[in-house]
Design a protein around this motif. Structure first.
Motif: not given
Length: 180
Positions: A9, A13, A15-19, A27, A40, A43-44
């Motif tokens: 997390y 980026a 709260y809705d983005k996970l990797w 990137s 960040w 968006g990268k």
């Protein structure tokens, strides 16, 4: 991402983005960023080096970011003023005439002393900005008095010629004169 899988997390980026841990990478260079400082932007995800490159130019001489508003752009690269210098004598080249020799900037005096070729006809050094003709290891000023037939002295600029030993000739007849 499946429920129960390990995830990264990134607060910056959102709260809705996970990797997946293996997908949390820069990137630009794909360096793994788990347990690293990350950035960040637009968006990268970026490592520190590539985030810095997106904010400030990087000096081709020292590979550090350039924070000064005064710097030189040359040969498609950015340079601190003091780092755009002759690779032979270290004199600063900003605003000076220089020659690129094997991808390295060289001041004109060093070029003339260490790299310039001599005209096979007049034996004088060929200036870097001068028009010249090169054939194999031989070079000539691209002028009628230097690039001419050794048999009949006809100017060979834009003409067919043959190189015989260290001579230029325009025809078989002139070749016979020179070789004899």
């Amino acid at each position: 991402m499946l429920l129960g899988e390990p995830a990264v997390y990134a607060e910056r980026a959102g709260y809705d983005k996970l990797w997946h841990p293996a997908c949390f990478v820069c990137s630009t260079c794909n360096e793994l960023l788990v347990d690293m400082i990350y950035f960040w932007k637009k968006g990268k995800m970026f490592c520190g080096r590539h985030y810095g490159d997106s904010e400030k130019p990087r000096c081709a001489g020292c590979d550090e970011l350039i924070f000064s508003n005064e710097y030189t752009q040359a040969e498609g690269q950015n340079w601190h003023l003091k780092h755009f210098c002759c690779f032979d004598c270290d004199c600063i080249l900003a605003g000076e005439t220089y020659v690129m020799e094997k991808d390295k900037p060289i001041c004109k005096p060093c070029y003339m002393k260490n790299y310039a070729v001599k005209c096979a006809s007049c034996q004088k050094t060929v200036e870097p900005e001068a028009q010249r003709v090169s054939y194999g290891e031989h070079h000539w000023h691209a002028e009628p008095e230097c690039f001419k037939c050794s048999g009949c002295t006809k100017c060979l600029i834009g003409q067919r010629f043959m190189a015989v030993k260290n001579f230029l000739v325009c025809s078989v007849e002139c070749k016979k004169k020179v070789v004899a």
